[in-house]
Design an enzyme around this catalytic site. Sequence first.
Site, PDB file in Angstrom:
ATOM      1  N   HIS A   1      14.863 -37.561 -19.389  1.00  0.00           N
ATOM      2  CA  HIS A   1      14.295 -36.411 -19.097  1.00  0.00           C
ATOM      3  C   HIS A   1      15.028 -35.232 -18.972  1.00  0.00           C
ATOM      4  O   HIS A   1      14.806 -34.330 -17.537  1.00  0.00           O
ATOM      5  CB  HIS A   1      12.815 -36.381 -18.048  1.00  0.00           C
ATOM      6  CG  HIS A   1      13.123 -37.290 -17.116  1.00  0.00           C
ATOM      7  ND1 HIS A   1      12.421 -38.049 -15.828  1.00  0.00           N
ATOM      8  CD2 HIS A   1      14.263 -36.630 -16.293  1.00  0.00           C
ATOM      9  CE1 HIS A   1      13.014 -37.950 -14.489  1.00  0.00           C
ATOM     10  NE2 HIS A   1      14.496 -37.553 -14.669  1.00  0.00           N
ATOM     11  N   HIS A  36      23.935 -41.309 -15.909  1.00  0.00           N
ATOM     12  CA  HIS A  36      24.586 -40.193 -15.286  1.00  0.00           C
ATOM     13  C   HIS A  36      24.428 -40.175 -13.873  1.00  0.00           C
ATOM     14  O   HIS A  36      23.775 -40.891 -12.948  1.00  0.00           O
ATOM     15  CB  HIS A  36      23.705 -39.268 -15.538  1.00  0.00           C
ATOM     16  CG  HIS A  36      22.262 -38.915 -15.233  1.00  0.00           C
ATOM     17  ND1 HIS A  36      21.347 -40.419 -15.186  1.00  0.00           N
ATOM     18  CD2 HIS A  36      21.592 -37.906 -14.196  1.00  0.00           C
ATOM     19  CE1 HIS A  36      20.045 -40.046 -14.582  1.00  0.00           C
ATOM     20  NE2 HIS A  36      20.386 -38.554 -14.076  1.00  0.00           N
ATOM     21  N   GLU A  94      17.449 -43.699 -11.323  1.00  0.00           N
ATOM     22  CA  GLU A  94      16.443 -43.664 -12.229  1.00  0.00           C
ATOM     23  C   GLU A  94      15.465 -44.464 -13.376  1.00  0.00           C
ATOM     24  O   GLU A  94      14.726 -45.257 -14.047  1.00  0.00           O
ATOM     25  CB  GLU A  94      16.173 -42.299 -12.970  1.00  0.00           C
ATOM     26  CG  GLU A  94      16.022 -41.165 -12.227  1.00  0.00           C
ATOM     27  CD  GLU A  94      16.765 -39.870 -13.150  1.00  0.00           C
ATOM     28  OE1 GLU A  94      16.540 -38.688 -12.197  1.00  0.00           O
ATOM     29  OE2 GLU A  94      17.085 -39.842 -13.623  1.00  0.00           O
TER      30      GLU A  94
END
Length: 280
Positions: free
Chosen positions: A12, A193, A240
Amino acid sequence: MARITAGVAASHVPAIGAAMDHDKVGTDYWRPLFEGFTWTRSWMAEQRPDVVILVYNDHATDFDLRLIPTFAIGCADTFQPADEGFGPRPVPPVTGHPELAWHLAQSLILDEFDITIANELAVDHGLTVPMSLMFGKTEAWPARVIPVVVNVVQYPPPTGNRCWLLGEAIRRAVLSYDEDLDVQIWGTGGMSHQLQGPRAGLINRDFDVAFLNRLVTDPQALRRIPHIEYLREAGSEGIELVMWLIMRGALGADVKELHRHYHVPASNTAVGHIVLEPTS
């Protein structure tokens, strides 16, 4: 009876939303990323789910350090796009499904999950970017949405195993709802990330691809990944990915992979996407 017909996972990245909002989709940089979602958009138009249970994390937009629920569920009629500092994204408001949301909340709480009930919730890019990726630009979203918010910002986040168990509980709750509904569950965020510090810009393709593979072939192993491994291998924001395990836990033991896409980079993030169909 309501049923879960598919699980979808996608990154996202906020820059993806900005690229769509500012008509950059066809540029050399962005085209390869968006081409990987062409199949899914066509498939989604055929599937036409009634409700999407969308698992995402708030980025200090509606929940800040004053209040950080581990898990929350949006039970409102409507969820407005949040202002993240540059104004709200030019996307439609999200229409909820309060009846099913309240059923989920009751079922999950009685199933011994402490769920925070949000009767008012502004949704940031964590929710709206996946909606744009799956449905494109539209005047109204074609499915109703139940937001499920997970804390992966403030330590300690929930374990992968706890997220998996929540997915199993969501499955039980959906199957116990007596309205005939086609429900999909989406897990969002990731993949590898890191946004700050000496390792800013970290991307670990090997870890990401192995994670995608294991969603299909060995999901039980993903339940046991400790927080420190996500940090070490996938960067500080790689945690995440535990939200994908809520999606996977809700699909049952066996799944069929319908589509996969992996692309780097999007901004400074590895983008992953997979569509799964439960077979058990």
